[in-house]
Design a protein around this motif. Structure first.
Motif, PDB file in Angstrom:
ATOM      1  N   LEU A  48       0.831  -1.202   0.000  1.00 40.65           N
ATOM      2  CA  LEU A  48       0.000   0.000   0.000  1.00 40.65           C
ATOM      3  C   LEU A  48       0.868   1.256   0.000  1.00 40.65           C
ATOM      4  O   LEU A  48       0.627   2.188  -0.771  1.00 40.65           O
ATOM      5  N   PHE A  49       1.891   1.295   0.838  1.00 43.55           N
ATOM      6  CA  PHE A  49       2.779   2.455   0.876  1.00 43.55           C
ATOM      7  C   PHE A  49       3.476   2.654  -0.468  1.00 43.55           C
ATOM      8  O   PHE A  49       3.642   3.774  -0.943  1.00 43.55           O
ATOM      9  N   SER A  72      13.350   5.653  -0.368  1.00 39.81           N
ATOM     10  CA  SER A  72      13.233   6.691   0.658  1.00 39.81           C
ATOM     11  C   SER A  72      11.838   7.316   0.649  1.00 39.81           C
ATOM     12  O   SER A  72      11.301   7.683   1.705  1.00 39.81           O
ATOM     13  N   GLU A  73      11.231   7.434  -0.526  1.00 34.13           N
ATOM     14  CA  GLU A  73       9.875   7.982  -0.616  1.00 34.13           C
ATOM     15  C   GLU A  73       8.859   7.030  -0.002  1.00 34.13           C
ATOM     16  O   GLU A  73       7.913   7.454   0.676  1.00 34.13           O
ATOM     17  N   ILE A  74       9.059   5.745  -0.225  1.00 32.53           N
ATOM     18  CA  ILE A  74       8.161   4.742   0.365  1.00 32.53           C
ATOM     19  C   ILE A  74       8.298   4.762   1.886  1.00 32.53           C
ATOM     20  O   ILE A  74       7.305   4.702   2.618  1.00 32.53           O
ATOM     21  N   GLU A  75       9.531   4.887   2.356  1.00 35.29           N
ATOM     22  CA  GLU A  75       9.778   4.959   3.790  1.00 35.29           C
ATOM     23  C   GLU A  75       9.129   6.208   4.384  1.00 35.29           C
ATOM     24  O   GLU A  75       8.559   6.179   5.485  1.00 35.29           O
ATOM     25  N   MET A  76       9.176   7.298   3.631  1.00 33.90           N
ATOM     26  CA  MET A  76       8.568   8.544   4.096  1.00 33.90           C
ATOM     27  C   MET A  76       7.058   8.393   4.245  1.00 33.90           C
ATOM     28  O   MET A  76       6.447   8.970   5.142  1.00 33.90           O
ATOM     29  N   ASN A  80       5.062   9.323   7.624  1.00 37.21           N
ATOM     30  CA  ASN A  80       4.101  10.427   7.611  1.00 37.21           C
ATOM     31  C   ASN A  80       2.751  10.076   8.225  1.00 37.21           C
ATOM     32  O   ASN A  80       1.874  10.925   8.323  1.00 37.21           O
ATOM     33  N   ILE A  81       2.580   8.827   8.651  1.00 37.91           N
ATOM     34  CA  ILE A  81       1.331   8.433   9.299  1.00 37.91           C
ATOM     35  C   ILE A  81       1.087   9.286  10.537  1.00 37.91           C
ATOM     36  O   ILE A  81      -0.046   9.612  10.881  1.00 37.91           O
TER      37      ILE A  81
END
Length: 256
Positions: A48-49, A72-76, A80-81
């Motif tokens: 989903l992320f 890094s964008e997926i981790e962000m 951000n939750i």
């Protein structure tokens, strides 16, 4: 009503929406089954992320082009939750975002009888062909419906005088003073009025799903599509429908 159950997905980073009040509000009006669930992204699958990252917008003046996210964008997205204000101001294509959310709803709940309303702090936008640019949106209607708490703050414009003063007196210190000067004339993050405003957007999403009719042109109506914060506060805090939608609303709930 074709809807026999409404499922609301909470946004715990914005406690001012008072999810228990929203649940009672819908139950009292529609006399239907209303269920509150945790934030849609809480304990979500990694997939989903990853997919949500693909709906990010990087070109405001170009139609949507699917983004290939970095690790890094997926981790962000995961981090951000807990970000109540979407401080990074990441923009998402609202229709792509909605499509992705719908894919992760259990198959047995993807039916006309169940309406999913997802509250999120992510800033959803749609591309407007009339001026060829993206605009922030508070609501992406259909099923699931997406209500952006960040969009409610950022999409309707603040008073013109507010922007004029910012342009002529821009500094961190002056910005705080200008915000204080116009305090109360627009919604802010963690604003106590948010719960009442979200009620209005929930009504808009339900009526749109039930009737296919999008918004209202009457500024006195709770279904009005407000472009200014002043209009939003007026139409929602008055808690009224126009005569046309009062009739259609009563007809709708009489069959609920």
């Amino acid at each position: 009503m074709k809807t026999s159950k409404i499922i609301i997905y909470d946004e715990p980073t914005v406690p001012e929406i008072r999810i228990e009040k929203l649940e009672k509000f819908l139950k009292d009006i529609f006399h239907t089954d209303v269920e509150v669930r945790a934030n849609f992204f809480e304990d979500a699958d990694e997939k989903l992320f990853q997919e949500i990252s693909t709906s990010r917008i990087f070109e405001l003046k170009k139609p949507f082009s699917k983004h290939i996210p970095t690790e890094s964008e997926i981790e962000m997205e995961r981090e951000n939750i807990d970000n109540s204000q979407n401080e990074e101001k990441i923009l998402y294509d609202g229709f792509e975002f909605q499509k992705i959310i719908s894919k992760f709803i259990p198959t047995n709940e993807q039916n006309q009888d169940t309406l999913h309303i997802v509250l999120t702090n992510k800033l959803t936008c749609t591309f407007d062909e009339s001026d060829f640019r993206y605009h922030a949106r508070s609501l992406i209607g259909t099923n699931p419906s997406i209500i952006s708490t960040t969009g409610i703050i950022e999409a309707p414009a603040k008073p013109k005088e507010y922007y004029l003063e910012l342009m002529t007196n821009f500094s961190k210190e002056n910005t705080d003073k200008i915000k204080e000067k116009f305090k109360g004339e627009f919604l802010e993050y963690h604003d106590p009025r948010l719960s009442e405003i979200v009620k209005g957007y929930m009504l808009q999403s339900i009526i749109y799903y039930e009737t296919g009719e999008a918004f209202c042109e009457n500024k006195e109506c709770r279904l009005y599509n407000a472009h200014w914060q002043k209009e939003l506060l007026h139409s929602q805090l008055n808690k009224k429908f126009c005569s046309k939608h009062e009739k259609s609303f009563k007809k709708l709930i009489s069959y609920s």
